[in-house]
Design a protein around this motif. Structure first.
Motif, PDB file in Angstrom:
ATOM      1  N   ALA A   2      -6.726 -11.863   5.383  1.00 11.04           N
ATOM      2  CA  ALA A   2      -6.749 -11.652   3.944  1.00 11.04           C
ATOM      3  C   ALA A   2      -5.316 -11.534   3.454  1.00 11.04           C
ATOM      4  N   ALA A   3      -5.158 -11.627   2.130  1.00  8.64           N
ATOM      5  CA  ALA A   3      -3.871 -11.401   1.480  1.00  8.64           C
ATOM      6  C   ALA A   3      -3.994 -10.150   0.632  1.00  8.64           C
ATOM      7  N   ALA A   4      -3.092  -9.207   0.829  1.00  8.17           N
ATOM      8  CA  ALA A   4      -3.091  -7.960   0.070  1.00  8.17           C
ATOM      9  C   ALA A   4      -1.940  -8.010  -0.928  1.00  8.17           C
ATOM     10  N   ARG A   5      -2.292  -7.958  -2.210  1.00  8.33           N
ATOM     11  CA  ARG A   5      -1.283  -7.998  -3.270  1.00  8.33           C
ATOM     12  C   ARG A   5      -1.132  -6.588  -3.836  1.00  8.33           C
ATOM     13  N   ILE A   6       0.006  -5.984  -3.612  1.00  9.23           N
ATOM     14  CA  ILE A   6       0.285  -4.627  -4.068  1.00  9.23           C
ATOM     15  C   ILE A   6       1.022  -4.739  -5.397  1.00  9.23           C
ATOM     16  N   GLY A   7       0.400  -4.243  -6.472  1.00  5.42           N
ATOM     17  CA  GLY A   7       0.959  -4.415  -7.809  1.00  5.42           C
ATOM     18  C   GLY A   7       1.329  -3.110  -8.459  1.00  5.42           C
ATOM     19  N   THR A   8       2.341  -3.179  -9.335  1.00  6.29           N
ATOM     20  CA  THR A   8       2.792  -2.007 -10.086  1.00  6.29           C
ATOM     21  C   THR A   8       2.348  -2.049 -11.537  1.00  6.29           C
ATOM     22  N   GLY A   9       1.630  -3.119 -11.920  1.00  4.32           N
ATOM     23  CA  GLY A   9       1.155  -3.215 -13.297  1.00  4.32           C
ATOM     24  C   GLY A   9       2.059  -4.031 -14.193  1.00  4.32           C
ATOM     25  N   ARG A  10       3.281  -4.306 -13.762  1.00  9.69           N
ATOM     26  CA  ARG A  10       4.170  -5.153 -14.560  1.00  9.69           C
ATOM     27  C   ARG A  10       3.877  -6.597 -14.247  1.00  9.69           C
ATOM     28  N   HIS A  11       3.875  -7.455 -15.281  1.00 11.51           N
ATOM     29  CA  HIS A  11       3.620  -8.880 -15.069  1.00 11.51           C
ATOM     30  C   HIS A  11       4.497  -9.690 -16.000  1.00 11.51           C
ATOM     31  N   SER A  12       4.704 -10.924 -15.604  1.00  8.51           N
ATOM     32  CA  SER A  12       5.622 -11.798 -16.326  1.00  8.51           C
ATOM     33  C   SER A  12       5.016 -12.420 -17.544  1.00  8.51           C
ATOM     34  N   GLY A  13       3.730 -12.279 -17.752  1.00  5.04           N
ATOM     35  CA  GLY A  13       3.074 -12.862 -18.912  1.00  5.04           C
ATOM     36  C   GLY A  13       2.554 -14.250 -18.679  1.00  5.04           C
ATOM     37  N   GLY A  14       2.875 -14.877 -17.563  1.00  4.43           N
ATOM     38  CA  GLY A  14       2.362 -16.190 -17.265  1.00  4.43           C
ATOM     39  C   GLY A  14       1.407 -16.147 -16.115  1.00  4.43           C
ATOM     40  N   LYS A  15       1.215 -17.291 -15.512  1.00  4.11           N
ATOM     41  CA  LYS A  15       0.317 -17.360 -14.377  1.00  4.11           C
ATOM     42  C   LYS A  15       1.039 -16.874 -13.140  1.00  4.11           C
ATOM     43  N   ARG A  39       5.512   4.640  -4.130  1.00  9.58           N
ATOM     44  CA  ARG A  39       4.049   4.727  -4.085  1.00  9.58           C
ATOM     45  C   ARG A  39       3.468   5.248  -5.389  1.00  9.58           C
ATOM     46  N   ASP A  40       4.230   6.051  -6.129  1.00 10.32           N
ATOM     47  CA  ASP A  40       3.691   6.561  -7.390  1.00 10.32           C
ATOM     48  C   ASP A  40       3.669   5.507  -8.492  1.00 10.32           C
ATOM     49  N   ARG A  41       4.257   4.332  -8.229  1.00 15.03           N
ATOM     50  CA  ARG A  41       4.209   3.241  -9.206  1.00 15.03           C
ATOM     51  C   ARG A  41       3.138   2.213  -8.884  1.00 15.03           C
ATOM     52  N   ILE A  42       2.507   2.334  -7.750  1.00 12.14           N
ATOM     53  CA  ILE A  42       1.490   1.360  -7.350  1.00 12.14           C
ATOM     54  C   ILE A  42       0.227   1.575  -8.178  1.00 12.14           C
ATOM     55  N   ARG A  43      -0.259   0.514  -8.809  1.00 16.78           N
ATOM     56  CA  ARG A  43      -1.438   0.578  -9.662  1.00 16.78           C
ATOM     57  C   ARG A  43      -2.630  -0.169  -9.075  1.00 16.78           C
ATOM     58  N   THR A  44      -2.403  -1.228  -8.334  1.00 15.20           N
ATOM     59  CA  THR A  44      -3.504  -2.038  -7.807  1.00 15.20           C
ATOM     60  C   THR A  44      -3.178  -2.518  -6.400  1.00 15.20           C
ATOM     61  N   VAL A  45      -4.228  -2.713  -5.620  1.00 15.25           N
ATOM     62  CA  VAL A  45      -4.147  -3.424  -4.339  1.00 15.25           C
ATOM     63  C   VAL A  45      -5.269  -4.450  -4.368  1.00 15.25           C
ATOM     64  N   ASP A  46      -4.901  -5.676  -4.621  1.00 18.56           N
ATOM     65  CA  ASP A  46      -5.855  -6.769  -4.801  1.00 18.56           C
ATOM     66  C   ASP A  46      -5.979  -7.512  -3.471  1.00 18.56           C
ATOM     67  N   VAL A  47      -7.161  -7.475  -2.879  1.00 21.09           N
ATOM     68  CA  VAL A  47      -7.407  -8.111  -1.577  1.00 21.09           C
ATOM     69  C   VAL A  47      -8.132  -9.432  -1.805  1.00 21.09           C
ATOM     70  N   THR A  48      -7.507 -10.539  -1.418  1.00 16.68           N
ATOM     71  CA  THR A  48      -8.078 -11.873  -1.594  1.00 16.68           C
ATOM     72  C   THR A  48      -8.145 -12.564  -0.238  1.00 16.68           C
ATOM     73  N   SER A  49      -9.275 -13.219   0.006  1.00 14.66           N
ATOM     74  CA  SER A  49      -9.451 -13.950   1.258  1.00 14.66           C
ATOM     75  C   SER A  49      -9.868 -15.382   0.936  1.00 14.66           C
ATOM     76  N   GLU A  50      -8.902 -16.295   0.963  1.00 13.72           N
ATOM     77  CA  GLU A  50      -9.161 -17.705   0.702  1.00 13.72           C
ATOM     78  C   GLU A  50      -9.682 -18.375   1.975  1.00 13.72           C
ATOM     79  N   PRO A  51     -10.159 -19.625   1.853  1.00  8.93           N
ATOM     80  CA  PRO A  51     -10.665 -20.307   3.059  1.00  8.93           C
ATOM     81  C   PRO A  51      -9.675 -20.334   4.207  1.00  8.93           C
ATOM     82  N   LYS A  52      -8.382 -20.489   3.888  1.00 11.31           N
ATOM     83  CA  LYS A  52      -7.385 -20.516   4.959  1.00 11.31           C
ATOM     84  C   LYS A  52      -7.323 -19.174   5.673  1.00 11.31           C
ATOM     85  N   HIS A  53      -7.613 -18.075   4.956  1.00  8.59           N
ATOM     86  CA  HIS A  53      -7.630 -16.762   5.582  1.00  8.59           C
ATOM     87  C   HIS A  53      -8.933 -16.515   6.330  1.00  8.59           C
TER      88      HIS A  53
END
Length: 520
Positions: free
Chosen positions: A129-142, A109-123
């Motif tokens: 909704a879709a909850a994306r729990i992020g630590t701030g690391r990313h692959s550099g692409g899409k 939990r101390d590495r969690i940086r973001t909780v991105d909540v997205t609700s697309e039409p299917k949701h």
């Protein structure tokens, strides 16, 4: 259990909240209403393979491979919904999934940086909704970050509960049921008048380009000639009977109208219902979207500064974007795709108001120090030489007979425009030091003014090329564990650049400056 019971949503509210703070926290499952949507989505994704197998196979053995592939895709999606479960303990977030191939993830939990909540039409069809729990690391692409954990079928209430629990842990622990938290403070909300800036974003131009490229690709693959249509023949014939300059004007006007309409539509879809609020727990909360809604939270403790983006068309209209420089946010191409968008295209004055409200001051409005004239000569020479090299290459191809003469002649016509861009790039250069923030501005076609907190910098880099050494210029690079990762003060005088770097990170360059003075 009846089918209706099998598809009934899991009610997270039935689980006692205090259990989340213990190691024996209960497990939660994805909402089973997703079973009504996930197989359909998997079928749509597998449609090209399925159609190819059914229409082209003609009883061949490989026809069954397409059918098996589609069945596996549907089975995998259904098993993901049925077997995925997660829980939030005192120290980490755990996630298990898989039927034949089990997967387990645990994020401290101390590495969690973001909780991105997205609700697309299917949701939104089932208020999910879709909850994306992020630590701030990313692959550099899409796509999602490297260590992101995505819960793609939870109720909106559960997604908001996770966001509050994981990002506002201290506030949750100290808030009691008797003491209600103060309401959110509104920082900015979208205004209908801001639609006038949508055509200047030129986002519709990308849509037109993608559509033309797709149509051309399919027409080429199918050996299809669009001239066969009578409507196309009529339009082509009309332009053939019209003077060339009139045809070009009409085509440009039509393209401008189409791009403007598409840009306005994209603005409405992306930024309608935009709200930037400050929550009591010291968090900036961003909500936006008309059909697909998105909710992003930025802890102010992780805020390292802001950046005001002014692409040339938007700048000519007096507009700008405002983007947060914060740790843990995934960087996209442009502010629209970035989770840290603090303000969509809006008046420049409004962007400065948002900066002042978010940071408590507006360092981006600080008068900037102009760079020496030698920086102007560098920009003019680079812009002009680039056009001359292009014209020379086109002239060589024309001399060899591969091209007519007009391309290299047209390239020479661009020389005044190149010089104008070089001069505007110099006008855009500037820097300032406000005590807490290092401010730097650069660019012409895409101008950006970044204000970076000095205590958020991980160091300082002094860079200069061979030509910079001859001109007595340096580039100061401010590394930051947020945003783009580094921000540059371009082509500043050597003495001023070293002094600026020493003020931004006191003591770091002092030994080098002392040695330099001793040698002098």
């Amino acid at each position: 259990m009846t089918p209706a019971d099998a598809l009934s949503p899991v009610t997270e509210a039935a689980v006692p909240p205090p259990a989340e703070g213990t190691q024996e926290a209960p497990w939660h499952r994805l909402d089973r209403r997703m079973l009504l949507i996930r197989p359909v989505l998997d079928l749509v994704r597998s449609l090209p393979v399925l159609l190819g197998a059914l229409l082209v196979g003609h009883g061949e053995p490989w026809q069954w491979i397409g059918l098996v592939f589609t069945a596996i895709a549907v089975f995998t999606g259904v098993s993901h919904v049925l077997t995925s479960r997660y829980r939030v303990t005192e120290t980490q977030v755990e996630w298990h999934t898989g039927l034949l191939l089990r997967k387990q993830r645990a994020i401290p939990r101390d590495r969690i940086r973001t909780v991105d909540v997205t609700s697309e039409p299917k949701h939104r069809l089932f208020k999910l909704a879709a909850a994306r729990i992020g630590t701030g690391r990313h692959s550099g692409g899409k796509g999602p970050g490297k260590d992101d954990l995505v819960l793609d079928a939870v109720t909106i209430a559960e997604a908001q509960r996770l966001r509050t629990l994981l990002l506002h842990r201290k506030a949750v622990e100290t808030t009691t049921e008797e003491s209600a938290a103060p309401p959110e403070q509104l920082v900015a909300a979208v205004d209908k008048k801001w639609l006038r800036y949508a055509p200047f974003t030129l986002s519709g131009l990308a849509v037109v380009g993608a559509a033309v490229g797709t149509v051309y690709h399919f027409a080429h693959e199918l050996h299809f000639d669009p001239i066969q249509f009578s409507l196309v023949q009529t339009v082509v014939g009309h332009f053939a009977d019209t003077p060339t300059w009139v045809s070009l004007v009409l085509a440009a006007a039509g393209l401008l109208v189409l791009v403007s309409l598409l840009s306005i539509g994209g603005y409405v879809l992306s930024f309608w219902n935009f709200r930037l609020t400050r929550e009591p727990a010291g968090t900036l909360h961003i909500r936006r979207g008309l059909i697909t809604t998105r909710s992003v939270s930025i802890e102010e403790d992780r805020l390292r500064g802001v950046e005001i983006r002014e692409p040339l068309p938007l700048r000519l209209a007096g507009g700008a974007r405002c983007v947060a420089i914060a740790g843990g946010l995934r960087e996209g191409k442009g502010a629209d795709k970035s989770g840290g968008l603090l303000l969509p295209p809006a008046p420049l004055a409004k962007a400065h108001e948002v900066v002042a409200e978010v940071l408590g001051e507006d360092p981006a409005a600080t008068p900037l120090v102009r760079h020496p004239r030698r920086a102007l000569y560098r920009r003019l020479s680079r812009a002009v030489v680039s056009v001359l090299l292009l014209a020379a290459a086109l002239y060589g191809l024309a001399w060899l007979g591969a091209l007519p003469d007009w391309p290299w002649q047209a390239a020479l016509v661009l020389l005044p425009f190149a010089a104008l861009v070089g001069w505007d790039r110099y006008r855009g250069l500037g820097h300032a030091f406000t005590g807490r923030y290092l401010v730097t501005r650069s660019g012409s076609l895409d101008r950006g003014t970044a204000a970076v907190r000095c205590d958020g910098m991980t160091g300082v880099v002094v860079e200069r090329s061979y030509f910079q050494r001859r001109a007595g210029l340096v580039t100061i690079i401010a590394p930051v564990a947020a945003g783009k990762g580094h921000y540059r003060v371009l082509d500043v005088a050597e003495a001023d650049g070293l002094a600026l770097a020493d003020r931004a990170v006191p003591g770091l360059l002092t030994p080098f400056l002392t040695d330099q003075r001793d040698r002098g």
